[in-house]
Write a protein that holds these residues in place. Structure first.
Motif, short mmCIF file in Angstrom:
data_model
loop_
_atom_site.label_atom_id
_atom_site.label_comp_id
_atom_site.label_asym_id
_atom_site.label_seq_id
_atom_site.Cartn_x
_atom_site.Cartn_y
_atom_site.Cartn_z
N PHE A 437 55.29 32.56 73.57
CA PHE A 437 56.75 32.48 73.48
C PHE A 437 57.20 31.18 72.82
O PHE A 437 58.14 31.16 72.02
N SER A 438 56.53 30.07 73.17
CA SER A 438 56.89 28.81 72.53
C SER A 438 56.56 28.82 71.03
O SER A 438 57.30 28.27 70.21
N LYS A 439 55.47 29.49 70.68
CA LYS A 439 55.13 29.61 69.26
C LYS A 439 56.20 30.42 68.52
O LYS A 439 56.58 30.09 67.39
N MET A 440 56.69 31.48 69.17
CA MET A 440 57.74 32.28 68.54
C MET A 440 59.03 31.47 68.40
O MET A 440 59.73 31.58 67.38
N MET A 459 54.01 34.15 60.74
CA MET A 459 54.44 35.31 61.52
C MET A 459 53.32 36.35 61.62
O MET A 459 53.13 36.96 62.68
N ASN A 460 52.59 36.54 60.53
CA ASN A 460 51.49 37.51 60.55
C ASN A 460 50.38 37.05 61.50
O ASN A 460 49.78 37.87 62.21
N VAL A 467 48.59 41.27 68.95
CA VAL A 467 47.89 42.57 68.99
C VAL A 467 46.54 42.42 69.68
O VAL A 467 46.12 43.29 70.47
N GLU A 468 45.83 41.33 69.41
CA GLU A 468 44.55 41.10 70.07
C GLU A 468 44.71 40.96 71.58
O GLU A 468 43.89 41.45 72.36
#
Length: 703
Positions: A437-440, A459-460, A467-468
């Motif tokens: 969440f902090s990365k986002m 973002m990718n 996904v992992e």
């Protein structure tokens, strides 16, 4: 005097021996106990000398390379040096011992090799004389059918060719039919037994041929022995001009004189059945002679019609020197034995008490045999060895036969509470550990300042990591049900012990190879062994581990017939505990599980018999264009042309009248206009040139 002198000489000899022993004892005492140290030092010197000699005679890489080059380049080989000859002799002795062990394993075990995973463009047959399916003996038929299914599952076979089914299929109840026991909706079954006379429900002889999965989709025609004796069944598969006949046959054997004297019991043998039938028709010759005459005539007719032939048969005589084998090798058929053509030697003895191969697989010259494996005795469903035969798909079908891999099933079942909770818990933990969440938040803040390409890459990366995490959470939230046996605590304990022994064998092999990374997990494994009451696991030898694995497998096999009963008892105990403890949710879930499992058992056989056959996965596609019909077989071509056809099909609605002109302006794509309400109220004014069928449909919407 002579006797007295001899006695004196003997007495003096004993005295001398006593004096010598006393002298040795005196030397031992005088050395002060250093004698053992001297022996050990001499032993060390001997070992050092032995090691120096071994290093001296061991050839180096340079000497071996130079020797090989000199032998390959010079017309006359140079004589080897003494050291190289000694080393070669040492290696020869080692190889001789290894070869002796290998030949022993080949004699006692399987012959030939077939990998478990079936390659692409290969058709694989499972062939065996099952020595009666024992359908009316619950424990025996459960064991045999379970073993047949295990072999088919392990080797991914496309067809099962079974001999001596030992059943009058006319009297078999629905729940014991081969379709319900061994088949599925994709299976095509041919079965035959003697129908020329009344017999008990267990009848000697009989054959069956089961075509699984996609091979059944290549079916052209099929049939049985026209006499009704159930001596063979056959099916034709193929495409276009390439057709192959697959035949399963049983050739009777004349019983011994002692067996014929047993009266009523000898009346039901296959030889007696056929003899009565031919005597009734007034035909001469023994049942074996009539079998040779009838089947060879049928094989020659197929050969003349241009069909290739694959024959698996129990000939009850040597498959290489017998009369029937010689007839198959004649110029009009030119059929060869598959094991010999694939492995370069004759097949082993078929029956566990026999000394000659009496069961064999034969094919015509147009069939390419890739490899053949013949199993050890007592490893199949009957008392004969079972066969696994690989054929080239194009030589059999005239088309490619790619290996289809089904997509992996989803472990996450949202309707199961504990599965969903486990998934959410694991995903939340991974998300917190990696600060997703902090990365986002950082990415959202950098939207206006960071370059577009770098932002897209970041973002990718975040999306791939997310996904992992989801895949990891799904992998850990549930376990797949194998389906081989119903689970209960007792069954689970034996399965756990079997898996631990297999894992122990793998760990020991890695530790012996010097893989230090595996030692990290030995403490966890030791705790798992202690929980299963496996004492001192790392002190066991490989032989002991193999014996314990076999014991666990044997116990699991013994529990298979009563596994469903043990499962019901386990669920009943769990339900009683939930009721006593007032666990309402658990009680409701257990009741649902019990109801679902009972319904599944009740309707599984009915579904197999009544549901329509499912279509197999497409492996080739025929496309018609201006130049004619074209057949595409590769995966890329099939997907490309199928996508074109489906795209045009799914877009057909775009060319209807409601997608054009005034109707489209009135209704649009969503139908959320005033005209739609007018249709429902019956006040809409239809255009005069409107399609009459569409108008009738819209008028029905008002009614």
């Amino acid at each position: 005097m002579g006797l007295r002198r001899g006695q004196q000489n003997g007495h003096s000899t004993q005295q001398n021996d006593g004096v010598a022993s006393q002298a040795r004892a005196g030397r031992w005492r005088s050395n002060g106990g250093n004698y053992m140290q001297q022996v050990q030092s001499k032993l060390k010197c001997f070992r050092r000398g032995t090691n120096r000699y071994k290093r001296k005679i061991r050839p180096s890489k340079e000497s071996m390379l130079s020797s090989t080059l000199s032998q390959s380049l010079s017309p006359e080989a140079t004589p080897p040096t003494d050291s190289l000859s000694a080393a070669a002799q040492l290696r020869l002795d080692e190889e001789s011992l290894a070869m002796k062990d290998l030949m022993k394993s080949l004699t006692d075990g399987s012959h030939g090799y077939v990998e478990d995973k079936k390659p692409s463009d290969v058709i694989r047959f499972y062939c065996e004389n099952v020595d009666s399916l024992s359908l009316y003996n619950d424990s025996a038929h459960s064991r045999k059918t379970q073993r047949i299914k295990q072999i088919n599952s392990r080797f991914q076979t496309d067809a099962a060719l079974l001999i001596e089914c030992g059943t009058d299929f006319r009297q078999v109840p629905e729940d014991l039919q081969l379709l319900n026991l061994l088949g599925d909706n994709d299976c095509r079954i041919l079965q035959a037994n003697n129908t020329t006379e009344d017999s008990p429900r267990t009848q000697h002889g009989g054959v069956a041929l089961l075509s699984y999965q996609r091979l059944s989709g290549f079916h052209v025609s099929s049939g049985k022995d026209p006499t009704g004796l159930g001596r063979w069944v056959w099916t034709v598969v193929g495409t276009g001009d390439r057709k192959t006949v697959i035949v399963t046959a049983y050739r009777p054997v004349k019983p011994a004189t002692s067996a014929r004297r047993r009266g009523q019991r000898g009346w039901f043998t296959v030889w007696s059945q056929h003899s009565r039938y031919f005597r009734k028709l007034g035909l001469s010759g023994s049942p074996r002679e009539r079998f040779n005459l009838d089947l060879l005539r049928q094989l020659r007719q197929w050969k003349t019609s241009g069909y290739e032939i694959i024959l698996f048969s129990d000939l009850n005589e040597n498959v290489y020197t017998g009369s029937f084998a010689e007839s198959l090798a004649d110029t009009d058929l030119l059929m060869t034995e598959c094991f010999q053509s694939a492995n370069g030697r004759e097949a082993p003895a078929s029956h566990f008490r026999g000394s000659t191969p009496i069961t064999g697989c034969f094919c015509t010259q147009g069939i390419d045999v890739i490899n053949v494996m013949v199993s050890p005795h007592k490893s199949g469903a009957g008392d004969h060895r079972f066969w696994i035969v690989n054929f080239c798909a194009r030589s059999v079908l005239g088309a490619s036969y790619p290996l289809l891999v089904r997509p992996k099933g989803r472990r996450l079942k949202c309707v199961v509470d504990h599965t969903a909770k486990s998934y959410v818990k694991t995903l939340r933990r991974l998300t917190d550990e990696h600060k997703m969440f902090s990365k986002m938040d950082d990415l959202l803040e950098a939207v206006d300042t960071a370059p577009k390409s770098e932002l897209e890459d970041a973002m990718n990366r975040w999306d791939r990591q997310n996904v992992e995490h989801k895949r990891c959470a799904e992998e850990r939230c549930n376990q797949f049900y194998s389906g081989e046996i119903d689970w209960s605590p007792e069954v689970g304990l034996w399965i756990t012990r079997r898996d631990l022994y297999q894992q122990l064998k793998s760990i020991n092999s890695r530790l012996r190879s010097g893989n230090s990374t595996s030692r990290v997990h030995t403490s966890h494994f030791a705790r798992a062994c202690a929980a299963s009451n496996i004492l001192r696991p790392f002190q066991m030898t490989d032989v002991e581990i193999d014996e314990r694995i076999e014991a666990c497998i044997k116990r699991i096999s013994d529990l298979t017939p009563i596994a469903s009963m043990l499962r019901d008892e386990h669920l009943g105990r769990c339900l009683s505990d939930a009721i006593q403890n007032g666990q309402t949710k658990r009680k409701k879930r257990l009741i649902q599980i019990i109801r679902d499992e009972r319904e599944r058992r009740k309707w599984s056989s009915v579904a197999k018999a009544t549901k329509p056959r499912r279509g197999g996965a497409p492996t080739r596609i025929k496309v018609q264009d201006d130049d004619g019909d074209h057949v595409y077989e590769t995966r890329t071509e099939v997907e490309e042309h199928a996508a074109r056809k489906l795209t045009s099909r799914f877009k057909l609605a775009r060319h209807t009248s409601i997608e054009e002109g005034q109707l489209f302006d009135d209704f649009g794509y969503l139908g959320d206009t005033t005209s739609t309400r007018a249709i429902l109220e019956g006040t809409y004014e239809f255009p005069p040139d409107m399609d009459p069928h569409l108008r009738m449909l819209l008028e029905e919407a008002h009614k």
